[in-house]
Design a protein around this motif. Structure first.
Motif, short mmCIF file in Angstrom:
data_model
loop_
_atom_site.label_atom_id
_atom_site.label_comp_id
_atom_site.label_asym_id
_atom_site.label_seq_id
_atom_site.Cartn_x
_atom_site.Cartn_y
_atom_site.Cartn_z
N ALA A 291 0.80 -1.23 0.00
CA ALA A 291 0.00 0.00 0.00
C ALA A 291 0.83 1.28 0.00
O ALA A 291 0.41 2.29 -0.58
CB ALA A 291 -0.92 0.00 1.22
N LEU A 292 2.00 1.28 0.61
CA LEU A 292 2.77 2.52 0.77
C LEU A 292 3.12 3.24 -0.53
O LEU A 292 3.09 4.47 -0.57
CB LEU A 292 4.03 2.28 1.60
N PRO A 293 3.44 2.54 -1.61
CA PRO A 293 3.73 3.27 -2.86
C PRO A 293 2.56 4.12 -3.37
O PRO A 293 2.77 5.07 -4.13
CB PRO A 293 4.08 2.16 -3.85
N GLU A 294 1.34 3.82 -2.92
CA GLU A 294 0.17 4.60 -3.33
C GLU A 294 0.25 6.05 -2.85
O GLU A 294 -0.40 6.92 -3.42
CB GLU A 294 -1.11 3.97 -2.77
N ALA A 295 1.02 6.30 -1.82
CA ALA A 295 1.13 7.65 -1.27
C ALA A 295 1.96 8.57 -2.17
O ALA A 295 1.85 9.79 -2.07
CB ALA A 295 1.73 7.60 0.13
N GLY A 296 2.81 8.01 -2.99
CA GLY A 296 3.66 8.82 -3.85
C GLY A 296 5.03 9.02 -3.22
O GLY A 296 5.37 8.42 -2.21
N ASP A 297 5.81 9.90 -3.85
CA ASP A 297 7.18 10.17 -3.41
C ASP A 297 7.18 10.89 -2.06
O ASP A 297 6.59 11.96 -1.91
CB ASP A 297 7.90 11.02 -4.46
N GLU A 298 7.85 10.29 -1.08
CA GLU A 298 7.86 10.86 0.28
C GLU A 298 8.53 12.23 0.32
O GLU A 298 8.06 13.13 1.00
CB GLU A 298 8.56 9.89 1.24
N THR A 299 9.59 12.41 -0.42
CA THR A 299 10.30 13.69 -0.43
C THR A 299 9.40 14.79 -0.98
O THR A 299 9.36 15.90 -0.43
CB THR A 299 11.60 13.60 -1.26
#
Length: 143
Positions: free
Chosen positions: A88-96
């Protein structure tokens, strides 16, 4: 058992739950742990209850405001497995990039003192962003 299933479906029509979250909601209404487990197993088999779907939706909504570490922690507290969290985490997009957007919205200008820089970094750390993402997000700001 039908009463418990109806109650579970009523909850699931409003929003998605993790298995552990739905179990906590239904536990006071269940006659036995076996009955509750059977209802949850049936809902999962019918694909009406999915930790992966719950995690993906939760990340999509909360990812705009929080970093990966905070999202991971919240999902673990809801009983979501590490494998579902990793999916699921990649759904949030680029963290930076998310970190940069939140920093710009909250502060909008580069820190003038080391004290101010520390305050900005602590705010972003509280939001669950990694030190690496914070450093990269603020790198262009300091120059």
């Amino acid at each position: 058992m039908p009463d418990l299933r109806v109650r579970a479906l009523q909850l699931l029509t409003r929003r998605d739950y993790s298995r552990a979250g739905l179990q906590a909601k239904l536990a006071p209404h269940a006659e036995s742990a076996e009955e509750l487990s059977a209802v949850l197993d049936t809902l999962q088999a019918e694909r009406l209850l999915s930790d992966c779907r719950y995690a993906t939706q939760r990340v999509a909504v909360r990812g705009r405001r929080y970093g990966d570490a905070r999202l991971r922690q919240e999902l673990r507290q809801q009983g979501v497995s590490d494998a579902d969290i990793a999916t699921a985490l990649p759904e949030a997009g680029d963290e930076t990039e998310r970190c940069r957007v939140i920093w710009a919205k909250k502060f909008g200008r580069p820190p003038e003192t080391a004290e101010e820089r520390g305050k900005q970094m602590r705010f972003l750390q509280y939001r669950g962003f990694s030190n690496d993402a914070i450093r990269r997000a603020m790198q262009g700001v300091d120059e």
